[in-house]
Write an enzyme that holds these catalytic residues in place. Sequence first.
Site, short mmCIF file in Angstrom:
data_model
loop_
_atom_site.label_atom_id
_atom_site.label_comp_id
_atom_site.label_asym_id
_atom_site.label_seq_id
_atom_site.Cartn_x
_atom_site.Cartn_y
_atom_site.Cartn_z
N SER A 1 0.94 -0.68 -0.02
CA SER A 1 -0.09 0.03 -0.25
C SER A 1 1.15 1.20 0.27
O SER A 1 2.00 0.95 0.36
CB SER A 1 -0.65 0.11 0.86
OG SER A 1 -2.10 -0.92 1.32
N SER B 1 -2.10 -4.16 -3.61
CA SER B 1 -2.12 -3.31 -3.04
C SER B 1 -2.89 -1.52 -3.48
O SER B 1 -3.43 -1.63 -3.90
CB SER B 1 -0.60 -2.30 -4.03
OG SER B 1 0.18 -1.55 -3.33
N GLU C 1 -3.52 1.26 -3.17
CA GLU C 1 -3.67 3.00 -3.68
C GLU C 1 -3.68 4.34 -3.42
O GLU C 1 -5.23 5.00 -3.48
CB GLU C 1 -2.77 3.30 -4.41
CG GLU C 1 -1.42 2.55 -5.08
CD GLU C 1 -1.14 1.28 -4.78
OE1 GLU C 1 -0.35 1.03 -4.82
OE2 GLU C 1 -2.10 0.85 -5.61
#
Length: 329
Positions: A217, A255, A257
């Site tokens: 992240s 991930s 974001e």
Amino acid sequence: MELAVGRMPHGPRNQISDVLGVTVGHATVDRDDCHTGVTVVLPHGENPFTHPVTAASCVFNGYGKTQGLVQVDELGTIETPIALTNTLNVGKVHDALVSWMLDRCGKDGVPLRSVNPVVCECNDSRISDIARRPVGKDEVCAAIESASADFAEGSVGAGRGTVCYGMKGGIGSSSRLIELDGETFTLGVLVQSNYGASADFRAAVLPAGLAECDKGSIIMIVATDLPLTARQLKRVLRRCSVGMARLGSYIGHGSGEIAVGFTTAPRERRGRFDVLRSLREEDMNLPFRAVGEATEEAILKSMLLSGDDRALDGSAIPSLRTYLKSVTT
């Protein structure tokens, strides 16, 4: 190690706190197998509930557990400090922010029956025993009380246990100055970096295998004193992805974001109306460039200002600074 990212000038600190009034505080937990913490961003010194700031958020990939964004995007304001921590501590930090806001509003004689804390996270379980959840009210209050315009970067607070492109990640910040009609405005970015595959990192050649896929992240907090509407802020936040892409990220499936931003530009109240001047759309290229450059540099600083570390399984996690020294000597 000096950085030369982009072509816009940065503020005197080259941090998000170059935006007047913005402060940042950390509380770092380093005991037993817990290497984690909390970082808070305060938009100004006033009660954030009675003096909310115009705000927006942007989710590039929603593999994250951030709280509070629904109301931010509905109302276009933020009414608490913004907190960053690790994934399993989000609920405890949210509760701590509620308690802090109740105390603050009680001191100010302001009834508080609803509040929307904004809490963002990265998963730092490679370095820290995330299941122990050591961040609570004491740590959140300590971070808020320590908040200052001069703050540490690197492996501190919410960045203590993070990993970026297979190297040690952390907290990083940068700013850019924007000149318009004889006025100077500031835009700053703070990141909690915990993403990226080493083979994709474009700033230097890293050995493949340090991080095999783009997951983890990154949280990006954007502050400015440039007069923007919440809609315009969201447009600016979308350009945080430029800074990520310049360093090689393709924003992978695993991930999260997420960018959250606010402006401290004042509103003028006229009866039942708020009057807020805003930048013309044809001049938005300046904040677009500023946020792209500042995001890229903030990520690099989060890595360069962090030291070597070790994962819970004993494997080494080198710092970018150490690695670059090893390949140039």
